[in-house]
Design a protein around this motif. Structure first.
Motif, PDB file in Angstrom:
ATOM      1  N   UNK A  17      38.884  46.721  44.335  1.00 27.15           N
ATOM      2  CA  UNK A  17      37.775  47.018  45.055  1.00 27.15           C
ATOM      3  C   UNK A  17      37.966  48.765  45.256  1.00 27.15           C
ATOM      4  N   UNK A  18      37.143  49.263  44.494  1.00 25.56           N
ATOM      5  CA  UNK A  18      37.256  50.795  44.628  1.00 25.56           C
ATOM      6  C   UNK A  18      38.410  51.384  44.333  1.00 25.56           C
ATOM      7  N   UNK A  19      39.123  51.024  43.263  1.00 24.41           N
ATOM      8  CA  UNK A  19      40.595  51.589  42.980  1.00 24.41           C
ATOM      9  C   UNK A  19      41.760  50.884  43.542  1.00 24.41           C
ATOM     10  N   UNK A  20      41.588  50.235  44.444  1.00 26.29           N
ATOM     11  CA  UNK A  20      42.624  49.473  45.240  1.00 26.29           C
ATOM     12  C   UNK A  20      42.459  47.931  44.713  1.00 26.29           C
ATOM     13  N   UNK A  21      43.506  47.348  45.089  1.00 26.40           N
ATOM     14  CA  UNK A  21      43.807  45.670  44.716  1.00 26.40           C
ATOM     15  C   UNK A  21      44.078  45.107  46.192  1.00 26.40           C
ATOM     16  N   UNK A  22      43.215  44.303  46.528  1.00 18.80           N
ATOM     17  CA  UNK A  22      43.443  43.589  47.868  1.00 18.80           C
ATOM     18  C   UNK A  22      43.483  42.236  47.905  1.00 18.80           C
ATOM     19  N   UNK A  23      43.930  41.462  48.772  1.00 15.29           N
ATOM     20  CA  UNK A  23      43.967  40.143  48.598  1.00 15.29           C
ATOM     21  C   UNK A  23      42.938  39.356  49.395  1.00 15.29           C
ATOM     22  N   UNK A  24      42.293  38.555  48.736  1.00 20.00           N
ATOM     23  CA  UNK A  24      41.030  38.094  49.370  1.00 20.00           C
ATOM     24  C   UNK A  24      41.056  36.478  49.515  1.00 20.00           C
ATOM     25  N   UNK A  25      40.391  35.827  50.505  1.00 21.53           N
ATOM     26  CA  UNK A  25      40.152  34.297  50.541  1.00 21.53           C
ATOM     27  C   UNK A  25      38.920  33.785  50.125  1.00 21.53           C
ATOM     28  N   UNK A  26      38.935  32.994  49.218  1.00 21.85           N
ATOM     29  CA  UNK A  26      37.594  32.290  48.621  1.00 21.85           C
ATOM     30  C   UNK A  26      37.589  30.977  49.063  1.00 21.85           C
ATOM     31  N   UNK A  27      36.557  30.377  49.779  1.00 19.35           N
ATOM     32  CA  UNK A  27      36.213  29.176  50.049  1.00 19.35           C
ATOM     33  C   UNK A  27      36.575  28.145  48.768  1.00 19.35           C
TER      34      UNK A  27
END
Length: 338
Positions: A266-276
């Protein structure tokens, strides 16, 4: 799985990395594999659900290549791993005849004459006692590159990815029985319509990361989280193609309750997301952010209601952070790191 034993890769003074095990409480590591078993080393280890065995990848060189002896040759690597003699030195190897375009890979060199295969090694016996000097069993006989193995929930099969054919741009998910009598080419579980990596089985579903395309139009497509029935069938794209790009380098999908965790760029960063878990084409704006902000999630795992992640930030090359969640996956909230 029981938190008692650590299995890891350790490089010796000579030769590639091999597998070692040690108690989590401390102690001297003991070797599980060595150069007599795997002259080119081992990688991509994973535990069986019951913790009684491990599966991993190891390259199997053709006889007479990479320091291994020719059939009937008692010198070279016989009984002692990789050993170089006049008969097994690189300049003495037979010429390679190339019949496919995909004969080399970055970081691995030639791949068709040392294809990686899946092996299983028992850690404990039928009564739960540690196995000493166990011998690995080879399960696959794949002709080309394959992905890391992953056990099915019942521990009876191992999933992995492979190319549909040599020089194909398409991957498929395959499975091989853990109790196979002889090395074999695994059965096809599902086609993917593109690339596939990091498969994980949870219940009756296989989650994996990859992209989809038509024909040779493989460039410029976002990586997504996908779901496909373990019994076979059509794959379901879980994340939106236009707004979500999953970073497979951070590791496999992790299932927590009714959510599947993935690393997302996401815009140069890498985050941790939750997907249903039942989601389809979910856009970035609708994916809960567990770790975000100016950081890069390099790896992550979950166990016992805790999510642990290795996170790099502008002032750090990597730190371990944890997030507590409810057992059913509720409470999956996070945000920007301070």
């Amino acid at each position: 799985p029981d938190g008692r034993t650590l299995v890891f890769l350790r490089a010796g003074e000579n030769g590639p990395a091999q597998l070692y095990a040690m108690p989590r409480s401390g102690g001297e590591p003991r070797p599980l594999t060595d150069s007599t078993m795997h002259p080119l080393g081992a990688s991509a280890v994973t535990f069986a659900p019951d913790g009684a065995s491990i599966a991993y990848l190891a390259a199997v060189p053709e006889p007479g290549r990479y320091g291994t002896p020719l059939p009937g040759d008692r010198d070279g690597g016989a009984g002692g791993g990789v050993g170089e003699t006049a008969a097994t030195a690189p300049e003495a190897e037979a010429p390679r005849r190339m019949t496919v375009m995909s004969y080399r890979m970055d970081g691995k060199g030639f791949v068709r004459d040392k294809a990686e295969q899946i092996f299983v090694l028992d850690l404990v016996d039928a009564v739960g006692s540690p196995v000493v000097d166990g011998k690995p069993r080879r399960l696959t006989a794949e002709p080309g590159p394959i992905g890391r193995p992953a056990f099915t929930p019942d521990g009876r099969e191992l999933l992995y990815t492979r190319r549909v054919a040599a020089d194909s741009l398409y991957d498929e998910i395959a499975a091989v029985p853990v109790e196979a009598d002889e090395p074999a080419i695994g059965r096809t579980v599902a086609g993917t319509g593109g690339t596939a990596a990091q498969p994980v089985a949870h219940g009756d579903t296989v989650y994996y990361l990859g992209s989809a395309y038509r024909g040779g139009d493989f460039a410029g497509h976002t990586e997504a989280l996908w779901a496909v029935p373990l019994a076979g069938g059509a794959a379901r794209r879980m994340t939106d193609e236009r707004t979500v790009h999953v970073d497979a380098a951070a590791g496999e999908p992790v299932v927590v309750g009714d959510m599947v965790l993935v690393a997302v760029a996401d815009r140069g960063a890498v985050g941790l997301r939750a997907v249903p878990a039942d989601g389809a084409d979910v856009p970035l704006a609708e994916l809960p952010s567990l770790i975000g902000g100016a950081c890069v999630v390099r790896s992550f795992a979950a166990a016992g209601g805790t999510i642990a992640a290795v996170v790099a930030r502008p002032d750090s090359t990597g730190e371990v952070v944890t997030i507590r969640v409810d057992g059913d996956g509720a409470g999956l909230t996070g945000g920007d790191l301070p």
